[in-house]
Design a protein around this motif. Structure first.
Motif, PDB file in Angstrom:
ATOM      1  N   LEU A 186      22.340  35.199  48.833  1.00 54.00           N
ATOM      2  CA  LEU A 186      21.789  35.440  50.173  1.00 54.00           C
ATOM      3  C   LEU A 186      20.261  35.500  50.151  1.00 54.00           C
ATOM      4  CD1 LEU A 186      24.206  38.029  51.844  1.00 54.00           C
ATOM      5  CD2 LEU A 186      23.994  35.609  52.334  1.00 54.00           C
ATOM      6  N   ARG A 187      19.674  35.757  48.965  1.00 50.00           N
ATOM      7  CA  ARG A 187      18.209  35.786  48.853  1.00 50.00           C
ATOM      8  C   ARG A 187      17.588  34.417  49.138  1.00 50.00           C
ATOM      9  NH1 ARG A 187      15.689  40.128  45.987  1.00 50.00           N
ATOM     10  NH2 ARG A 187      16.991  41.962  46.344  1.00 50.00           N
ATOM     11  N   MET A 188      18.372  33.345  49.008  1.00 47.57           N
ATOM     12  CA  MET A 188      17.840  31.994  49.239  1.00 47.57           C
ATOM     13  C   MET A 188      17.880  31.613  50.712  1.00 47.57           C
ATOM     14  SD  MET A 188      19.129  29.622  46.062  1.00 47.57           S
ATOM     15  CE  MET A 188      20.840  30.026  45.893  1.00 47.57           C
ATOM     16  N   ALA A 189      18.590  32.402  51.548  1.00 47.90           N
ATOM     17  CA  ALA A 189      18.814  32.008  52.948  1.00 47.90           C
ATOM     18  C   ALA A 189      17.834  32.703  53.894  1.00 47.90           C
ATOM     19  CB  ALA A 189      20.244  32.336  53.345  1.00 47.90           C
ATOM     20  N   ASP A 190      17.634  32.085  55.066  1.00 48.13           N
ATOM     21  CA  ASP A 190      16.838  32.689  56.147  1.00 48.13           C
ATOM     22  C   ASP A 190      17.734  33.068  57.326  1.00 48.13           C
ATOM     23  OD1 ASP A 190      14.108  32.241  55.010  1.00 48.13           O
ATOM     24  OD2 ASP A 190      14.782  30.157  55.113  1.00 48.13           O
ATOM     25  N   LYS A 204      14.783  29.831  45.594  1.00 48.83           N
ATOM     26  CA  LYS A 204      13.941  29.395  46.712  1.00 48.83           C
ATOM     27  C   LYS A 204      12.476  29.672  46.384  1.00 48.83           C
ATOM     28  CE  LYS A 204      13.539  31.528  50.848  1.00 48.83           C
ATOM     29  NZ  LYS A 204      13.883  32.012  52.179  1.00 48.83           N
ATOM     30  N   VAL A 205      11.610  28.687  46.620  1.00 45.66           N
ATOM     31  CA  VAL A 205      10.159  28.881  46.421  1.00 45.66           C
ATOM     32  C   VAL A 205       9.673  29.771  47.564  1.00 45.66           C
ATOM     33  CG1 VAL A 205       7.926  27.748  46.145  1.00 45.66           C
ATOM     34  CG2 VAL A 205       9.995  26.570  45.390  1.00 45.66           C
ATOM     35  N   GLY A 248       9.550  27.424  50.678  1.00 50.54           N
ATOM     36  CA  GLY A 248      10.614  27.377  51.679  1.00 50.54           C
ATOM     37  C   GLY A 248      11.803  26.552  51.257  1.00 50.54           C
ATOM     38  N   ASP A 249      11.601  25.593  50.333  1.00 45.25           N
ATOM     39  CA  ASP A 249      12.711  24.747  49.890  1.00 45.25           C
ATOM     40  C   ASP A 249      13.359  25.361  48.648  1.00 45.25           C
ATOM     41  OD1 ASP A 249      14.493  22.685  49.899  1.00 45.25           O
ATOM     42  OD2 ASP A 249      13.011  21.077  49.685  1.00 45.25           O
ATOM     43  N   ILE A 250      14.575  24.914  48.340  1.00 48.37           N
ATOM     44  CA  ILE A 250      15.309  25.416  47.171  1.00 48.37           C
ATOM     45  C   ILE A 250      15.135  24.412  46.038  1.00 48.37           C
ATOM     46  CG2 ILE A 250      17.606  26.001  46.280  1.00 48.37           C
ATOM     47  CD1 ILE A 250      18.304  26.873  49.182  1.00 48.37           C
ATOM     48  N   ALA A 251      14.704  24.907  44.876  1.00 43.26           N
ATOM     49  CA  ALA A 251      14.394  24.040  43.737  1.00 43.26           C
ATOM     50  C   ALA A 251      15.313  24.341  42.566  1.00 43.26           C
ATOM     51  CB  ALA A 251      12.950  24.240  43.310  1.00 43.26           C
ATOM     52  N   ALA A 252      15.585  23.296  41.751  1.00 42.26           N
ATOM     53  CA  ALA A 252      16.300  23.451  40.474  1.00 42.26           C
ATOM     54  C   ALA A 252      15.319  23.055  39.376  1.00 42.26           C
ATOM     55  CB  ALA A 252      17.534  22.563  40.455  1.00 42.26           C
TER      56      ALA A 252
END
Length: 602
Positions: A87-91, A221-222, A267-271
Motif C-alpha cells: 500500500l506504500r506504493m499507492a496514492d 515507488k520513487v 511518482g512512478d514505480i521502478a524495479a
C-alpha cells in the motif's frame, strides 16, 4: 506523462483479480489474437488451485494518455503482511465489496491500513447481478465502516461505482453500461497524481522479484528525485547502517511485464537491478544526502509451528533437500520477502520455530517448500502468548459466519464450546450472519467442524483484533488415533478386520512405518494396530469366508486439515510426494514411558 498509482483491496473472493482482468482486456494490453483466459495475474500454481491471490502483483495500463499502475493484493487475512507493505506504493485504493455479502472482516482490516496512509478511496460494489444482492444496503454498511474507522471528511466523500466483473461493466448507477470505461474515468478524475516533494532521491523497497538471469530485483515507488541507470546510490537499512551501491539496470512496469528504462521520475514505480543484500523496508537514497524513509511496520505474527528435518524411517526417499542446512537457508530466504513471517532457532540444530499469521499462511509456505523438493516435519500450530501487565494474554479474532437459518444454532453451539462469544446476529437475505469474538486457538480445526455440521453451507472469515487475557482450556480432538505397529505394506485382509475400529487414512498397497498415524479411532485414546497382516494360506476353501474384502475408501486430508487435526504429541511428515501424520515418538514403548513421566505434572 501523467501517472496514477492505485491498489485494489477487498475481502477474499470479492472479485479483485477478475476486475484486473477486465482492465487488461479493456485497455488492449494483450494483442488481439492473444487469449489469456481468466485470473490472468494468478499465475502461481497454488493460487490457481486454491482460487485465491497469495502474492501481490504490479501491472500497468494506459488509458487516455495516463499510465495507471495497478497493484493487485491478496484478500485472505493470513496474507495481510503483503497488503500492508505494498500500500506504500499507492496514492489511492479501489475498495471492492460484494453486493450480497457486504463488508467482511478483511474489508475492515485492509481499509483501516489504507485510511491510515491517507490514501484516496473509490468504492466499487461488485456482483450486482447476483440474486438476492442488496447494493443500497451494502453502500450504507460501507459508509458506516468508513465512519467507524475515523475516515477524514474527504475520505467519507468517496465516489461509488456499481457493476459486475463477470459481465464486464461498472457504472455510477445500477444501470448496466457498455464496459468499464466509467470506472477507468473515475480513477483518473478521483485518484490524485503522486505527490512529489523537491529534494534528492528517495525510494523505499516495498517488494521483491527474482530472475534467474538478473538475481534479486528491488521494487518500490520513487518518492522524490529521480533514479538513473549506472547511478551510484546509498542503501539505508532499517538499523540505520548505510552502504554504497550502483544501479546496473532499471525497469518500469508496462502491461503485464517490465520495460527497460534509463531514468525513472518521482511518482512512478521502478524495479532496480544491481543492489545487493537489501531487505524490504530499506531506502535507496542519494549518495550525497542519504535520508531514510520511515521503516515499514507490519503487524506481528500470532501463531507458530516447529519445523524440523524429516527423521522418519522413510527419510530421503522423495526430496532433494533434506538436511537442516537446507531447511535453515530456505526459511531465512523466505523471511526476506515475507514480512509477516519470523524464524527463530531452537536449542536443537535440526528444528526452527516459524511464526506466521495463521494456519493458511504457514500452510502455503510448507506447500511451496514441498513442491520445491524439501522434506520436513512440522508440529501442531500454537498461538503466540504474551505477558501484558503481569497477565497471560493470547490473540483474539473477530469471526463472521454466514449460514442458512436452520444451521445457526449448530454454529453457535460449536463456537461457544471453543470459548467464542456471540456479539451480533442478523438476517441477510435467506442467510443468518453470526459475529463472534474467539481466541485464535479456538479457530484451529473449527472450519472442518463447521462445514460438517452445516453440510458444507457455512462461510467463515476472521481477522486478528487484539491480545486479551487467556481464556482457559479449549476442548481439542475427542477421538484418539490408530497408530501403525510396524513398517510394511498395508494389506486388504488386515484393513477388513480392523474397519470396525475406526476410519482409515491409508489404503491397501500403501507403505507405513511403526508410529505412523493410519486412521482415527472410534473411541478416545490411541490404539496400536497391525495393518500389514497377511492372510494365512491353506489348501482348505470355504464358500463364505473367501469373499473379497470390502474396504471403505480412505479419508483424504489436505495439508491444512492435517495441521488442524494433529495434537501436541503428533507431527506431520511432508515430502514432495506424501503428507503423512505420525507420532513425535515413533516407538510405542517409549511413548508409554513418556506418558508416565508427563502424567504427574498434569
Amino acid at each position: 506523462m501523467e501517472i496514477r498509482n492505485v491498489a485494489i483491496i477487498a475481502h477474499v473472493d470479492h472479485g479483485k483479480t477478475t476486475l484486473v482482468d477486465n482492465m487488461i482486456y479493456q485497455t488492449h494490453v494483450l494483442r488481439e489474437n492473444q487469449e489469456m483466459g481468466s485470473l490472468i495475474l494468478d499465475q502461481n500454481d497454488l493460487e490457481r488451485e486454491r482460487g485465491i491471490t497469495i502474492f501481490s502483483k504490479n501491472i500497468s495500463i494506459f488509458y487516455k494518455g495516463v499510465k495507471i499502475n495497478i497493484i493487485d493484493t491478496p484478500g485472505h487475512a493470513d496474507f495481510g503482511g503483503e497488503v500492508e507493505r505494498v500500500l506504500r506504493m499507492a496514492d489511492g485504493v479501489l475498495l471492492l465489496v460484494d453486493a450480497f455479502e457486504g463488508p467482511m472482516p478483511q474489508t475492515r482490516f485492509v481499509l483501516q491500513k489504507a485510511l491510515q496512509l491517507q490514501l484516496v478511496p473509490i468504492v466499487v460494489i461488485n456482483k450486482v447481478d447476483k440474486p438476492n444482492c442488496r447494493p443500497e444496503e451494502v453502500h450504507e454498511a460501507v459508509f458506516e465502516l468508513f465512519f467507524q474507522l475515523d475516515a477524514t471528511e474527504e475520505q467519507l466523500n468517496f465516489p461509488t461505482y456499481y457493476g459486475s466483473g463477470k459481465q464486464g461493466w461498472f457504472n455510477q448507477s445500477l444501470q448496466p453500461s457498455q464496459d468499464i470505461t466509467p470506472l477507468l474515468d473515475g480513477i483518473i478524475s478521483h485518484i490524485p497524481a503522486p505527490q512529489v516533494s523537491e529534494g534528492p532521491l528517495q525510494l523505499q523497497i516495498t517488494s521483491l522479484d527474482y530472475s534467474s538471469f538478473l538475481g534479486r530485483i528491488a521494487i518500490g515507488k520513487v518518492q522524490r528525485g529521480k533514479i538513473c541507470v549506472n547511478q551510484p546510490v546509498c542503501l539505508v537499512a532499517a538499523d540505520g547502517s548505510v552502504r554504497q551501491a550502483k544501479v546496473k539496470e532499471l525497469y518500469v512496469f508496462e502491461g503485464l511485464g517490465k520495460r527497460n528504462a534509463t531514468t525513472v521520475e518521482a511518482g512512478d514505480i521502478a524495479a532496480i537491478v544491481g543492489l545487493e543484500d537489501f531487505a524490504i523496508g530499506d531506502t535507496v537514497a542519494d549518495i550525497q544526502h542519504p535520508e531514510p524513509l520511515p521503516p515499514l511496520e507490519v503487524e506481528q505474527p500470532t501463531m507458530h509451528m516447529l519445523f524440523g528435518i524429516n527423521n522418519s524411517p522413510f527419510f530421503g526417499r522423495d526430496g532433494k533437500y533434506v538436511t537442516s542446512r537446507h531447511l535453515r537457508e530456505r526459511l531465512m530466504k523466505e523471511t526476506e520477502k515475507n514480512l509477516a513471517l519470523r524464524v527463530e532457532e531452537t536449542e536443537s540444530p535440526d528444528s526452527f520455530l516459524v511464526y506466521g499469521r495463521g494456519v493458511m499462511h504457514l500452510g502455503v509456505l510448507i506447500e511451496t517448500m514441498r513442491r520445491e523438493g524439501y522434506e520436513l516435519t512440522v508440529g501442531q500450530p500454537q498461538v503466540q502468548v504474551k505477558i501484558i501487565d503481569g497477565q497471560r494474554c493470547e490473540p483474539y479474532e473477530e469471526l463472521v459466519v454466514d449460514v442458512p437459518m436452520d444451521c445457526a444454532s449448530k454454529v453457535i453451539d460449536l463456537v461457544t464450546r471453543r470459548k467464542g462469544t456471540l456479539l451480533n446476529m442478523h438476517t441477510k437475505g435467506h442467510m443468518q450472519r453470526l459475529e463472534f469474538e474467539i481466541p485464535s486457538r479456538g479457530l484451529i480445526g473449527l472450519r472442518t467442524q463447521l462445514l460438517t455440521a452445516t453440510s458444507g453451507e457455512a462461510i467463515m472469515a476472521h481477522r486478528f483484533v487484539a491480545y486479551k487475557p487467556w481464556k482457559g482450556a479449549i476442548p481439542s480432538r475427542i477421538n484418539g488415533v490408530l497408530v501403525a505397529k510396524e513398517t510394511g505394506t498395508v494389506t486388504a485382509y488386515a484393513l477388513d478386520k480392523l474397519q470396525d475400529r475406526g476410519i482409515f487414512f491409508v489404503e491397501p498397497g500403501e507403505e507405513v512405518y511403526g508410529g505412523m498415524i493410519v486412521g482415527e479411532n472410534n473411541k478416545p485414546g490411541d490404539l496400536v494396530v497391525n495393518t500389514n497382516e497377511g492372510k494365512k494360506l491353506t489348501n482348505m476353501r470355504a464358500s463364505g469366508s473367501d469373499a473379497a474384502a470390502q474396504i471403505i475408501p480412505k479419508r483424504r486430508m489436505s495439508l491444512e486439515e492435517c495441521m488442524e487435526y494433529i495434537q501436541q504429541d503428533e507431527c506431520i511428515e511432508v515430502t514432495p510426494s506424501h503428507i503423512r501424520m505420525r507420532k513425535v515418538i515413533l516407538d510405542a514403548e517409549q511413548r508409554k514411558k513418556q506418558q508416565k513421566i508427563m502424567a504427574p505434572s498434569e
